[in-house]
Design a protein around this motif. Sequence first.
Motif, PDB file in Angstrom:
ATOM      1  N   ALA A 167      -1.152   1.530  10.710  1.00  0.00           N
ATOM      2  CA  ALA A 167      -2.351   0.737  10.399  1.00  0.00           C
ATOM      3  C   ALA A 167      -3.424   1.593   9.729  1.00  0.00           C
ATOM      4  N   GLY A 168      -2.995   2.394   8.768  1.00  0.00           N
ATOM      5  CA  GLY A 168      -3.925   3.203   7.996  1.00  0.00           C
ATOM      6  C   GLY A 168      -4.229   4.570   8.580  1.00  0.00           C
ATOM      7  N   THR A 169      -3.638   4.919   9.712  1.00  0.00           N
ATOM      8  CA  THR A 169      -3.915   6.210  10.344  1.00  0.00           C
ATOM      9  C   THR A 169      -2.914   7.270   9.899  1.00  0.00           C
ATOM     10  N   ARG A 170      -3.278   8.533  10.129  1.00  0.00           N
ATOM     11  CA  ARG A 170      -2.388   9.655   9.836  1.00  0.00           C
ATOM     12  C   ARG A 170      -2.126  10.488  11.093  1.00  0.00           C
ATOM     13  N   THR A 171      -2.538   9.987  12.231  1.00  0.00           N
ATOM     14  CA  THR A 171      -2.383  10.716  13.485  1.00  0.00           C
ATOM     15  C   THR A 171      -1.023  10.433  14.124  1.00  0.00           C
ATOM     16  N   SER A 172      -0.713  11.172  15.177  1.00  0.00           N
ATOM     17  CA  SER A 172       0.584  11.010  15.843  1.00  0.00           C
ATOM     18  C   SER A 172       0.758   9.604  16.406  1.00  0.00           C
ATOM     19  N   TYR A 173      -0.340   9.042  16.892  1.00  0.00           N
ATOM     20  CA  TYR A 173      -0.360   7.675  17.416  1.00  0.00           C
ATOM     21  C   TYR A 173      -1.449   6.923  16.666  1.00  0.00           C
ATOM     22  N   PHE A 174      -1.364   5.610  16.605  1.00  0.00           N
ATOM     23  CA  PHE A 174      -2.427   4.884  15.899  1.00  0.00           C
ATOM     24  C   PHE A 174      -3.764   5.021  16.612  1.00  0.00           C
TER      25      PHE A 174
ATOM     26  N   ARG B 209       6.574  19.325  -7.604  1.00  0.00           N
ATOM     27  CA  ARG B 209       6.673  19.881  -6.254  1.00  0.00           C
ATOM     28  C   ARG B 209       5.380  19.710  -5.482  1.00  0.00           C
ATOM     29  N   THR B 210       4.253  19.862  -6.152  1.00  0.00           N
ATOM     30  CA  THR B 210       2.953  19.745  -5.486  1.00  0.00           C
ATOM     31  C   THR B 210       2.408  18.323  -5.485  1.00  0.00           C
ATOM     32  N   GLN B 211       2.891  17.495  -6.413  1.00  0.00           N
ATOM     33  CA  GLN B 211       2.442  16.103  -6.481  1.00  0.00           C
ATOM     34  C   GLN B 211       3.651  15.169  -6.610  1.00  0.00           C
ATOM     35  N   PRO B 212       4.385  15.020  -5.517  1.00  0.00           N
ATOM     36  CA  PRO B 212       5.569  14.141  -5.570  1.00  0.00           C
ATOM     37  C   PRO B 212       5.173  12.689  -5.812  1.00  0.00           C
ATOM     38  N   GLU B 213       5.993  11.987  -6.561  1.00  0.00           N
ATOM     39  CA  GLU B 213       5.761  10.576  -6.855  1.00  0.00           C
ATOM     40  C   GLU B 213       6.225   9.734  -5.666  1.00  0.00           C
ATOM     41  N   PRO B 214       5.424   8.762  -5.205  1.00  0.00           N
ATOM     42  CA  PRO B 214       5.843   7.946  -4.054  1.00  0.00           C
ATOM     43  C   PRO B 214       7.177   7.245  -4.273  1.00  0.00           C
ATOM     44  N   ILE B 215       7.973   7.198  -3.217  1.00  0.00           N
ATOM     45  CA  ILE B 215       9.213   6.435  -3.232  1.00  0.00           C
ATOM     46  C   ILE B 215       8.855   4.965  -3.011  1.00  0.00           C
TER      47      ILE B 215
ATOM     48  N   GLY C  31       0.812  -1.204   0.000  1.00  0.00           N
ATOM     49  CA  GLY C  31       0.000   0.000   0.000  1.00  0.00           C
ATOM     50  C   GLY C  31       0.850   1.262   0.000  1.00  0.00           C
ATOM     51  N   GLU C  32       0.183   2.398   0.096  1.00  0.00           N
ATOM     52  CA  GLU C  32       0.850   3.691   0.104  1.00  0.00           C
ATOM     53  C   GLU C  32       0.526   4.452   1.381  1.00  0.00           C
ATOM     54  N   PHE C  33       1.450   5.285   1.813  1.00  0.00           N
ATOM     55  CA  PHE C  33       1.220   6.155   2.956  1.00  0.00           C
ATOM     56  C   PHE C  33       2.221   7.290   2.934  1.00  0.00           C
ATOM     57  N   GLU C  34       1.996   8.274   3.786  1.00  0.00           N
ATOM     58  CA  GLU C  34       2.932   9.379   3.918  1.00  0.00           C
ATOM     59  C   GLU C  34       3.760   9.141   5.168  1.00  0.00           C
ATOM     60  N   MET C  35       5.056   9.118   5.001  1.00  0.00           N
ATOM     61  CA  MET C  35       5.977   8.728   6.063  1.00  0.00           C
ATOM     62  C   MET C  35       6.590   9.966   6.710  1.00  0.00           C
ATOM     63  N   GLY C  36       6.546  10.010   8.053  1.00  0.00           N
ATOM     64  CA  GLY C  36       7.158  11.123   8.769  1.00  0.00           C
ATOM     65  C   GLY C  36       6.143  11.921   9.573  1.00  0.00           C
ATOM     66  N   MET C  37       6.597  13.051  10.135  1.00  0.00           N
ATOM     67  CA  MET C  37       5.737  13.930  10.917  1.00  0.00           C
ATOM     68  C   MET C  37       4.767  14.639   9.971  1.00  0.00           C
ATOM     69  N   LEU C  38       3.465  14.489  10.226  1.00  0.00           N
ATOM     70  CA  LEU C  38       2.462  14.971   9.283  1.00  0.00           C
ATOM     71  C   LEU C  38       1.813  16.288   9.673  1.00  0.00           C
ATOM     72  N   ASP C  39       1.767  16.603  10.964  1.00  0.00           N
ATOM     73  CA  ASP C  39       1.084  17.824  11.397  1.00  0.00           C
ATOM     74  C   ASP C  39       1.816  18.413  12.596  1.00  0.00           C
TER      75      ASP C  39
ATOM     76  N   TRP D 195       8.009  -0.703   9.013  1.00  0.00           N
ATOM     77  CA  TRP D 195       7.665  -0.571  10.430  1.00  0.00           C
ATOM     78  C   TRP D 195       6.601   0.501  10.628  1.00  0.00           C
ATOM     79  N   GLU D 196       6.804   1.675  10.059  1.00  0.00           N
ATOM     80  CA  GLU D 196       5.847   2.771  10.271  1.00  0.00           C
ATOM     81  C   GLU D 196       4.497   2.472   9.637  1.00  0.00           C
ATOM     82  N   PHE D 197       4.508   1.856   8.459  1.00  0.00           N
ATOM     83  CA  PHE D 197       3.262   1.486   7.791  1.00  0.00           C
ATOM     84  C   PHE D 197       2.440   0.543   8.672  1.00  0.00           C
ATOM     85  N   ALA D 198       3.107  -0.449   9.262  1.00  0.00           N
ATOM     86  CA  ALA D 198       2.421  -1.406  10.124  1.00  0.00           C
ATOM     87  C   ALA D 198       1.955  -0.762  11.422  1.00  0.00           C
ATOM     88  N   CYS D 199       2.769   0.126  11.978  1.00  0.00           N
ATOM     89  CA  CYS D 199       2.383   0.821  13.207  1.00  0.00           C
ATOM     90  C   CYS D 199       1.169   1.699  12.976  1.00  0.00           C
TER      91      CYS D 199
END
Length: 352
Positions: free
Chosen positions: A189-196, A288-294, A44-52, A183-187
Amino acid sequence: MTRRALLLALTLLQLSLWQHQMRAEENKLQRNSLGMSMIHVSQGEFEMGMLDEHRLKLEHKASAYQREIHDYVEKPAFPVRLSHDYWIGQTEVTVSQFRTFVEATGYQTDAEKAGKAWVFQPNEKEPLDRFSLIEGANWKSPGFEQTDNHPATCISWHDAQAFCQWLSKQEGIAYRLPTEAEWEFACRAGTRTSYFCGEEPDSVYAVGNVADATLYALHPEDVLRQRTVRLEPGDGDGFAFTSPAKSFQANSWGIYDTHGNVWEWCQDKYSDRYYDDMLSEARKKGSRTQPEPIVDPQGPDNTPKHQHGDWRSLRGGSWYVAPLQCRSSVRAFAEAHDAFSYIGFRIVRQEE
């Protein structure tokens, strides 16, 4: 249709649905030869790192926010695509499971070879000296009591690699440490919050073993310098140090202890500039506005700092740190030989 026939049909339908659910659960969870429960994770896809960052600071006003630690290494967030399914340990590797490996191979850990490990020394005056090299400390003696079901600690990155290599040979299937992305993707579990479990740090006490009122009652300074609330006697979870596997609530994918308990080794070499590099690459591939997933990031091949040691990534936080340091995106590092009483590991199995 008679009433009796209708009841029979409903019963058969319920049985069929139950059997379908059981088969689905079996497809998501398997046990290996050590009895370790492995959870299936789909690509799947997700955004990795600090989001907010703004929301994070608002929710953690009672915590010691250290810009040089959090902002610098968790930002900027970048898009990731995991192109493969994999299986991840439902829990951290336990003392019992690690002992099975040691007894089968005669393996000596890095701490045992060195004759010492880094363990908690609460009587030291300076916070940076709270963990010191102590003679005789190792996974069997980490400075506090553990049962077979506690996570193995004082485990180096090399020790974790040796465990994975042995288990791979035993089963004929590739086991390894997770990448930071896996690891982060599994942690999350589909959320975008600081904690799952959400954004609020108070919510973490139900899902993870972190520095709380129980540790505060024994060693107040170590907790107070990290967080100044939820420290009343009734607020603790009863675990000053590590806790047995599955003592807290799992995330929605059935994975336990990704917030707290012990920091977990990842496969990647560590770099504090890696996220900058990955976002730049993603923008080059996209815009810049639509980066391609790594796709399947593996960490850097090398960095100047690796001339002075084999620095490897850690994830998840531990019993010694407050919720802020146990978030889904938090990163830390240690040298591959290091064996601390707050470090353990979780494994992944590649999809067959």
